[in-house]
Scaffold this motif. Structure first.
Motif, short mmCIF file in Angstrom:
data_model
loop_
_atom_site.label_atom_id
_atom_site.label_comp_id
_atom_site.label_asym_id
_atom_site.label_seq_id
_atom_site.Cartn_x
_atom_site.Cartn_y
_atom_site.Cartn_z
N ILE A 70 91.22 2.28 52.86
CA ILE A 70 92.65 2.54 53.03
C ILE A 70 93.46 1.34 52.57
CG2 ILE A 70 94.49 3.03 54.68
CD1 ILE A 70 92.37 4.43 56.43
N GLU A 71 94.41 1.59 51.66
CA GLU A 71 95.38 0.58 51.24
C GLU A 71 96.68 0.89 51.97
OE1 GLU A 71 95.09 -2.00 49.29
OE2 GLU A 71 93.25 -1.68 48.14
N VAL A 72 97.12 -0.04 52.80
CA VAL A 72 98.34 0.20 53.56
C VAL A 72 99.44 -0.74 53.09
CG1 VAL A 72 97.55 -1.28 55.47
CG2 VAL A 72 99.36 0.40 55.87
N PHE A 73 100.61 -0.19 52.84
CA PHE A 73 101.77 -0.93 52.35
C PHE A 73 102.83 -0.87 53.45
CE2 PHE A 73 99.35 0.96 48.98
CZ PHE A 73 99.28 -0.01 47.99
N VAL A 74 103.09 -2.01 54.06
CA VAL A 74 103.91 -2.03 55.28
C VAL A 74 105.26 -2.68 55.01
CG1 VAL A 74 103.91 -2.61 57.73
CG2 VAL A 74 101.74 -2.28 56.55
N HIS A 75 106.32 -1.98 55.38
CA HIS A 75 107.69 -2.43 55.14
C HIS A 75 108.55 -2.23 56.38
CE1 HIS A 75 107.47 -2.96 50.74
NE2 HIS A 75 106.54 -2.02 50.81
N ASN A 76 109.64 -3.03 56.43
CA ASN A 76 110.68 -2.69 57.40
C ASN A 76 111.65 -1.73 56.72
OD1 ASN A 76 112.55 -4.32 55.89
ND2 ASN A 76 111.89 -6.13 57.04
#
Length: 240
Positions: A70-76
């Motif tokens: 899993i590639e997770v891209f985390v943003h506000n």
């Protein structure tokens, strides 16, 4: 059969479980990537985009869970805008594409507007190249083409051809205000632009790699450059 293959569950279910486990308080989550486009292979991973308004800065992380890489891209709720901008400036809209195509896992009411932002950017296309940029690109393509034509070393020819493929694919796409890509996305971007041209492009390079015949690539590159003035060497300067 490996552990990953035995435990690999439905991708959307895996994305739901992953999000619930690692980001239970997030304000939005999307499942994107090849599984959403129906292009998944045995080695495909899951691309998950997370939005959390309490996050100070964006980050990316790779995790193995629920049988998936899993590639997770985390943003506000604002950091994604800077990534949208930088992706579009380099003409490779990775995050806008993920947001646009993503299937909603969680939505606190922000996802629709984010998707609209992404769709607007994707539809607009990259900024048009200036005449000066086209001139510079012509020069570097000419330089690589001359090296390719003159080389008699098979090993070197292979890597010069690789360089030509990258330079020429970028030139075709950008002069037509289309998005570019890297790796497998080179071919996909060319197909999105023009299926027939993409086949012609691949066939020219495939023929060289199989037989060593350079002519198809040389003719194709000259045809691509011709509307812009052809090869460029004489009189070119940079930083003078």
């Amino acid at each position: 059969m490996g552990v990953r293959e035995i435990n690999r569950i439905d991708p959307y279910k895996a994305a739901e479980l992953f999000t619930s486990k690692h980001f239970p308080n997030c304000h939005g989550a999307l499942l994107a990537g090849s599984v959403v486009r129906g292009e998944a292979t045995e080695t495909s991973d899951l691309d998950i985009v997370i939005f959390d308004k309490n996050l100070k800065s964006a980050y990316r992380e790779s995790i193995i869970d629920f049988g998936w890489n899993i590639e997770v891209f985390v943003h506000n709720l604002t950091s994604y805008k800077d990534f949208f901008k930088s992706d579009c400036e380099r003409a490779r809209p990775s995050l806008p594409k993920m947001v646009s195509e993503g299937i909603v896992i969680i939505d606190s009411g922000k996802i629709e507007s984010m998707k609209q932002e992404a769709n607007d950017l994707l539809e607009k296309g990259p900024e048009e190249w200036s005449a000066e940029t086209i001139k510079i690109k012509r020069y570097f393509i000419t330089d690589a083409l001359d090296d390719y034509i003159g080389s008699t070393n098979r090993a070197e020819e292979i890597f010069i051809a690789n360089t030509l493929a990258e330079l020429v694919s970028e030139f075709v796409l950008r002069t037509n205000q289309k998005w570019i890509g890297t790796s497998k996305w080179v071919v996909r971007s060319l197909r999105n632009y023009d299926e027939k041209f993409a086949e012609h492009f691949v066939e020219a390079f495939d023929s060289f790699y199989k037989t060593g015949d350079k002519n198809k690539i040389i003719v194709m590159v000259d045809e691509i450059l011709q509307p812009f003035g052809g090869r460029l060497f004489q009189g070119f300067s940079l930083g003078k």
